[in-house]
Design an enzyme around this catalytic site. Structure first.
Site, PDB file in Angstrom:
ATOM      1  N   HIS A 156       0.836  -1.204   0.000  1.00 15.71           N
ATOM      2  CA  HIS A 156       0.000   0.000   0.000  1.00 15.71           C
ATOM      3  C   HIS A 156       0.873   1.258   0.000  1.00 15.71           C
ATOM      4  O   HIS A 156       0.728   2.137  -0.861  1.00 15.71           O
ATOM      5  CB  HIS A 156      -0.905  -0.033   1.238  1.00 15.71           C
ATOM      6  CG  HIS A 156      -1.769   1.184   1.422  1.00 15.71           C
ATOM      7  ND1 HIS A 156      -3.127   1.171   1.202  1.00 15.71           N
ATOM      8  CD2 HIS A 156      -1.463   2.449   1.798  1.00 15.71           C
ATOM      9  CE1 HIS A 156      -3.611   2.385   1.436  1.00 15.71           C
ATOM     10  NE2 HIS A 156      -2.624   3.181   1.801  1.00 15.71           N
ATOM     11  N   GLU A 157       1.786   1.343   0.956  1.00  6.73           N
ATOM     12  CA  GLU A 157       2.620   2.545   1.059  1.00  6.73           C
ATOM     13  C   GLU A 157       3.498   2.697  -0.181  1.00  6.73           C
ATOM     14  O   GLU A 157       3.766   3.806  -0.632  1.00  6.73           O
ATOM     15  CB  GLU A 157       3.482   2.516   2.327  1.00  6.73           C
ATOM     16  CG  GLU A 157       2.677   2.498   3.637  1.00  6.73           C
ATOM     17  CD  GLU A 157       1.627   3.598   3.743  1.00  6.73           C
ATOM     18  OE1 GLU A 157       1.815   4.671   3.144  1.00  6.73           O
ATOM     19  OE2 GLU A 157       0.603   3.368   4.421  1.00  6.73           O
TER      20      GLU A 157
ATOM     21  N   HIS B 237       3.216   6.945  -6.847  1.00  8.06           N
ATOM     22  CA  HIS B 237       2.525   8.183  -7.199  1.00  8.06           C
ATOM     23  C   HIS B 237       3.511   9.360  -7.115  1.00  8.06           C
ATOM     24  O   HIS B 237       3.557  10.221  -7.989  1.00  8.06           O
ATOM     25  CB  HIS B 237       1.351   8.369  -6.232  1.00  8.06           C
ATOM     26  CG  HIS B 237       0.364   9.419  -6.643  1.00  8.06           C
ATOM     27  ND1 HIS B 237      -0.675   9.801  -5.850  1.00  8.06           N
ATOM     28  CD2 HIS B 237       0.273  10.173  -7.768  1.00  8.06           C
ATOM     29  CE1 HIS B 237      -1.374  10.747  -6.464  1.00  8.06           C
ATOM     30  NE2 HIS B 237      -0.817  10.991  -7.623  1.00  8.06           N
TER      31      HIS B 237
ATOM     32  N   HIS C 215       1.711   4.652  -2.789  1.00  7.85           N
ATOM     33  CA  HIS C 215       1.844   6.107  -2.617  1.00  7.85           C
ATOM     34  C   HIS C 215       3.212   6.567  -3.144  1.00  7.85           C
ATOM     35  O   HIS C 215       3.341   7.635  -3.727  1.00  7.85           O
ATOM     36  CB  HIS C 215       1.730   6.485  -1.136  1.00  7.85           C
ATOM     37  CG  HIS C 215       0.332   6.399  -0.576  1.00  7.85           C
ATOM     38  ND1 HIS C 215      -0.730   7.069  -1.140  1.00  7.85           N
ATOM     39  CD2 HIS C 215      -0.164   5.745   0.507  1.00  7.85           C
ATOM     40  CE1 HIS C 215      -1.826   6.828  -0.424  1.00  7.85           C
ATOM     41  NE2 HIS C 215      -1.511   6.020   0.580  1.00  7.85           N
TER      42      HIS C 215
HETATM   43 ZN   LIG Z   1      -2.820   5.268   2.114  1.00 13.55          ZN
END
Ligand SMILES: [Zn+2]
Length: 701
Positions: free
Chosen positions: A492-493, A499, A496
């Site tokens: 998940h991290e 991105h 980011h």
């Molecule tokens: Zn998040």
């Protein structure tokens, strides 16, 4: 244009050397970092550098903004919008302070943070309410269609204009004053709400002095409770509190029904005990003031004001979306309830399942149905393997490679630094990974940037990104073995982080600047790769034998993924709807909070056995601070996007489909700040996201 910028920078520098006693050469924040890839020179940064750097940064930005205001030329894109977009380079460098204060703090940094808060909020108010600056921006905005701007430039102009407008800068003075008063009162109320809640959370203690009452609890939880008792001068007893690491295991594992009830009710009565810490009157006032604020800004209600800035656009769209999940979720939750009731009956329980029984029976049912033991999974998930698995996915999708660098300064000896390169070998980013807990690191997991990707004078500025987690440490000769949850968190991290790597807007306001209900798309989509059986086989290898995780275990993980999702979805959607109801209500005069919540929940048919994830008096996401007010829905909104987006890969028959990966990178990660969220998504997907993928993902369909 270039000349002007150089002039601005010079003006800034002159001001600094006049107003600041710190020698420029001694403070690394006052000039560009002289390090590989311009990462922060952690080895040279001293805590005494921060305050002078922030002071110099504020001064510099003020001089830069005043230069925009006092420019005698006609305001245009370059001399106003672009100039404003680029102000504050010292503050940007100094902002590494905030990264350190979260990941590696100490009393000195905490003291600095307290000093910085009023200083920085005064500075941002000076900018946000600056009528002269707004006047310049407005004059560019008013003629924006006649300036020959491209689509991205138009968007930058509109975004800045709207920031000021949403702050009330366009209102006549009397109303601006009114707004200011409302804001001040709201921030006090939000503080009061949080303080009441903290006190109510800390005040409650469940004291156990009979060892038999500890039956069923894991050893670690029992010793934690004994420790808490010691801290409270109750040696020989056990104390359970409303802190999650104490509360969750107790209501999950304790067969003592009366004690569960006591602990559970204490949790959901916080802020609602009719004492001096009661939050009901605070909520009524907050709701009323937010409504007034929205109306001053020409919105019908506060939810309209908030959501207007989001991908969802209107409260109606959010209501429609949530109701589409609500119906099937409630049906599944009812089935889950019946299954648990059956279990109680079979055991001769002779009582009706209540909300304080749910967690306990759900856990029993989970064990019975899936026979999944966390300890069985962990040996296959050494941290290094999971990280390599993540790098593998990034390589398969985007061609990225990762090279560990030991010549780059880090802020703690345990932090690892990687250089991220494009498929053609060119530099893309620096990535720090900081994995283990230590005093001075706050809890949880997060990703941020010490420098964001951007352009300055047409030149690309490469990002410096970090992932901070609190994963289980290595013990003895065992490497760090992650739980399934931790594995998902890591993916998940990293989403980011991707991105951040790819964000490529030409202006700060169009680079990685996306609405709140879009932000979790890049991260949550990575969890789908984490859980894909083919990907699991790539990284899940036993730390001793190197053996790949057996299919049967992968199957168990897959099957248990849908477990209790009726409950999880219902409690989440109920809270999201409650949030929206508060912020769209017409009855804003002294709301009776208990009655309001009860009616809102009965209107949607919430069953007695489940309560909303947060009840009104402890819903700090929406009442303490305003960051999720009228926005608690955003996680699930993004889940609709990530489920649908991953489906595109699955439907293509190739989860590493290159064409889709290139589109996802371009429209959803690189250029996503340049257009409206849904427009960008449509360019990737060719159609609006369907709710089906989300429902299937949660086993609600
Ligand atoms: Zn998040």
């Amino acid at each position: 244009m270039k000349k002007l910028l150089i002039l601005l920078v010079l003006l800034g520098m002159v001001a600094i050397s006049c107003t600041n006693q710190v020698e420029k050469n001694g403070n690394p924040f006052l000039s560009e970092f002289d390090t590989p890839f311009q990462v922060p020179p952690f080895d040279l940064i001293d805590t005494t550098h921060f305050i002078p750097a922030f002071e110099a940064g504020v001064e510099q930005e003020k001089v830069q903004i005043e230069a925009i205001i006092n420019n005698p030329e006609e305001p245009n894109f370059e001399n106003t919008i672009l100039a404003f977009d680029q102000t504050g380079e010292i503050l940007r460098r100094a902002s590494v302070f905030y990264s350190l204060n979260s990941a590696n703090t100490n009393p000195t940094l905490q003291k600095i943070a307290r000093e910085l808060t009023p200083m920085m909020s005064a500075h941002s108010n000076w900018i946000g309410l600056n009528q002269d600056l707004f006047g310049k921006i407005k004059s560019v905005y008013d003629k924006r269609n006649d300036l020959g701007l491209n689509a991205e430039q138009l968007r930058v102009v509109e975004k800045y204009y709207r920031d000021f407008e949403r702050n009330g800068a366009a209102l006549p003075e009397e109303q601006r004053e009114e707004l200011k008063k409302i804001n001040e009162e709201l921030s006090m109320l939000s503080l009061e709400y949080g303080e009441n809640l903290l006190a109510e959370t800390n005040d409650f203690k469940l004291v156990i002095d009979n060892k038999e009452d500890l039956v069923g609890l894991p050893e670690g939880v029992i010793s934690g409770a004994a420790e808490t008792a010691n801290q409270n001068e109750m040696e020989g007893k056990w104390v359970f509190t409303l802190q999650k690491p104490s509360w969750i295991p107790f209501i999950t594992y304790s067969p003592k029904r009366e004690l569960r009830e006591k602990l559970y009710k204490a949790m959901y009565h916080r802020g609602n005990n009719d004492n001096d810490k009661d939050n009901k009157a605070v909520i009524a006032r907050i709701v009323k003031l937010r409504d007034q604020r929205a109306k001053l800004l020409a919105y019908n209600n506060y939810a309209e004001y908030v959501i207007d800035n989001n991908m969802a656009k209107t409260p109606e769209n959010v209501y429609n979306f949530l109701h589409q999940v609500w119906k099937p979720a409630l049906a599944v939750a009812k089935k889950e309830r019946d299954e648990m009731q059956k279990m109680i009956d079979t055991e001769g329980g002779n009582f009706k399942l209540e909300s304080w029984d749910w967690w306990y029976y759900a856990e029993k049912l989970r064990k019975q149905k899936f026979d999944l033991d966390e300890e069985e999974i962990k040996p296959y998930l050494p941290l290094d393997n999971v990280r390599e698995g993540i790098f593998f996915v990034a390589n398969k999708l985007y061609g990225l490679t990762f090279e560990e660098r030991t010549d780059i300064p880090v802020y703690h000896e345990e932090v690892k630094a990687y250089e991220v390169k494009e498929a053609d070998g060119t530099h893309l980013s620096i990535l720090y990974i900081d994995s283990y807990p230590r005093p001075g690191k706050r809890g949880g997991a997060w990703c941020g940037a010490m420098r964001s990707g951007a352009y300055e004078n047409g030149e690309k500025i490469y990002p410096v990104v970090y992932i901070v987690t609190n994963f289980t440490r290595p013990t003895g000769d065992k490497p760090a073995l992650l739980s399934w949850d931790e594995t998902n968190t890591f993916f998940h991290e990293f989403g980011h982080a991707l991105h951040n790597f790819f964000a490529d807007g030409h202006y700060r306001r169009t680079s990685r600047d996306v609405p709140r209900d879009y932000v979790e798309l890049p991260s949550q989509i990575m969890e789908h790769w984490a859980a894909d059986p083919a990907v699991i086989k790539e990284y899940a290898k036993h730390y001793e034998t190197g053996e790949t995780m057996p299919d049967e275990l992968i199957k168990k993980i897959e099957n248990s993924g849908h477990f209790n999702q009726g409950f999880a979805s219902v409690e989440y959607v109920a809270a999201s709807l409650l949030d929206l109801d508060y912020h769209t209500t017409k009855a804003t005069e002294n709301i009776d909070v208990d009655k309001f919540e009860k009616e809102a929940m009965s209107e949607i048919g919430l069953i007695d056995e489940i309560i909303p994830r947060y009840r009104s008096t402890y819903f700090s996401h929406i009442f303490s601070g305003s960051s999720y007010s009228a926005g608690y829905y955003v996680y699930m909104w993004a889940e609709q996007l990530d489920s649908d987006a991953f489906n595109a890969f699955k439907e293509s028959g190739d989860i590493y489909n290159q064409e889709l990966a290139a589109k996802f990178r371009k429209y959803c990660l690189s250029e996503n700040g340049m257009g409206d969220g849904m427009e960008q998504y449509l360019k990737f997907r060719g159609q609006e996201p369907s709710i089906d993928a989300l429902l299937e993902n949660r086993g609600l369909k």
